[in-house]
Design an enzyme around this catalytic site. Structure first.
Site, PDB file in Angstrom:
ATOM      1  N   ASN A   1       0.875  -1.171   0.000  1.00 17.20           N
ATOM      2  CA  ASN A   1       0.000   0.000   0.000  1.00 17.20           C
ATOM      3  C   ASN A   1       0.915   1.226   0.000  1.00 17.20           C
ATOM      4  OD1 ASN A   1      -1.830   2.016   0.440  1.00 17.20           O
ATOM      5  ND2 ASN A   1      -2.767   1.091   2.260  1.00 17.20           N
TER       6      ASN A   1
ATOM      7  N   ARG B   1     -14.229  14.953   7.835  1.00 20.08           N
ATOM      8  CA  ARG B   1     -14.968  15.287   6.604  1.00 20.08           C
ATOM      9  C   ARG B   1     -16.444  15.498   6.883  1.00 20.08           C
ATOM     10  NH1 ARG B   1     -12.892  10.055   3.799  1.00 20.08           N
ATOM     11  NH2 ARG B   1     -10.678  10.328   4.193  1.00 20.08           N
TER      12      ARG B   1
END
Ligand code: ADP
Length: 398
Positions: free
Chosen positions: A7, A242
């Site tokens: 990743n 967010r």
């Protein structure tokens, strides 16, 4: 077969070496500060429980991959006798656009297609591609597979993925819902079917990935039919930093009132909002719970907004699928916090969702449904790396 799962971020690279014969992690680690002063590799030989931190300059991702390989074959803390034992490499790639509805073995045409997806994920796809190229350079004979966060959601029907903007913006910029966390939603929905002892093809599941970033997915017969994140990971439920969904007119209103440009308002919505913005305290749910327990009203409000937004999606997705057999909680918050899970499902008894408080206070993979619940509620730790390794093995063996 041993599979290396990578990743790659812009200055970091996480890895796991998974032994697919025993389905166990042999080694894992993290390269930090790639291309920056102070680069280091933290490596763990999971089998021998040996950990090491190596501080050495890494100019680029190729240097980082080379250090990972050296650590994996090290006589002192390695787990492989040679690099040849790596059967394949699985890469997490954030955005596969509309081109990829499944993981894929990487070749020149795939790399070209990945580059075409870059405008959709300008911060994430470039380091993913750099990670792939670094592996190709160091392991030219090993097959590389890309596993996308977006692929699982490519089955979402058009009426659910389109935004009601003039159609030309979809044609010109591919503006539509893509969805994210697909690898996690796919993994936990498959695991849920295993736990329930039923074929996935007979189940309607709502999977709740609740971490720093959160998303909810409607999985009907093993297929994603809707998900809460959208064109970007900003949409959907209230998150750590967010906003989640809100009236899009708020954006233009803020730009006008605060004299902000697109970048500044984007920053506010992504990094300064969510439970952090509302509470003014933290994006970490543990801090919020502690503050709310001490009577902080904004911390309590932020938590209530979060749980309410998740509850609404469970109801909406049950409606979208015309029923629901199971709700699954996963990721940092979903796996670890029974109070939050309880708050989310409170009031959903009318749908047959009811949890057992005692079971809900335990950890790990567990069915927390009350005995008289007609809908199962499960807690399933996610394992995106394992899902990447499973997909990689499936594709390289074809
Ligand atoms: P990411 O989205 O970064 O992968 P994770 O899935 O690791 O995130 O989740 C991180 C979040 O999980 C953090 O906000 C943290 O507060 C939350 N978390 C971890 N343990 C607990 C807990 N016991 N109670 C509440 N929240 C928790």
């Amino acid at each position: 077969m041993k599979i290396l799962v990578i990743n790659a971020g812009s200055s970091s690279l996480k890895y796991q070496l998974i032994d697919m014969d025993t389905i166990t992690v042999a080694a894992k680690g993290l390269c930090e500060r790639i291309g920056i002063e102070g680069s280091n590799l933290q490596h763990k030989n999971v089998v021998a429980e040996k950990e090491v931190k190596i501080e050495k300059p890494m100019k680029n991702h190729a240097d980082a991959i080379q250090m990972v390989i050296d650590a994996l074959i090290s006589k002192d803390y390695g787990v492989l006798s040679s690099m040849d034992e790596i059967g394949a490499v699985g890469h997490r790639v954030v955005h596969g656009g509309e081109q990829f509805s499944d993981s894929v073995v990487i070749d020149a045409s795939v790399k070209k297609a990945l580059e075409m997806c870059t405008p959709l994920a300008p911060l994430h796809n470039p380091p993913n591609i750099i990670g792939i190229e670094a592996c190709e350079k160091i392991m030219p004979n090993v097959k590389q597979v890309a596993v996308f966060d977006t692929a699982f959601h490519q089955t979402i029907p058009q009426e659910a993925y389109m935004y009601a903007l003039p159609y030309e913006y979809y044609e010109k910029y591919r503006i539509r819902k893509y969805g994210f966390h697909g690898t996690s939603h796919k993994y936990v929905s498959q695991k849920a079917a295993e736990i329930l002892g039923k074929p996935l093809s007979e189940l309607k599941i709502v999977t709740c990935h609740l971490g720093n970033g959160s998303s909810i997915t409607a999985v009907d017969k093993g297929i994603s039919v809707d998900t809460s994140m959208g064109f970007t990971p900003l949409d959907g439920v209230v998150m750590g930093t967010r906003t989640g969904m809100m009236d899009p007119a708020v954006v233009t209103s803020l730009m006008e009132n605060e004299k902000l440009d697109a970048k500044a308002v984007n920053d506010i919505m992504n990094k300064k909002s969510g439970v952090l913005g509302v509470s003014g305290i933290s994006s970490d749910f543990r801090d919020l719970i502690a503050a709310a327990d001490e009577g902080n009203k904004r911390a309590k409000l932020a938590l209530d907004m979060f749980t309410y937004s998740v509850k609404k999606f469970i109801g909406a997705y049950a409606a979208a699928m015309g029923g629901i057999d199971a709700v699954v909680f996963t990721a940092g918050v979903g796996e670890n916090n029974g109070f939050i899970r309880e708050d989310i499902v409170k009031g959903l008894e009318f749908m047959g969702i009811k949890i057992d408080s005692k079971k809900n206070s335990t950890r790990g993979e567990i069915d927390i449904s009350a005995s008289d619940a007609s809908v199962k509620t499960l807690v399933i730790p996610t394992n995106e790396e394992l899902m990447i390794a499973i997909d990689t093995k499936r594709l390289v063996q074809i």
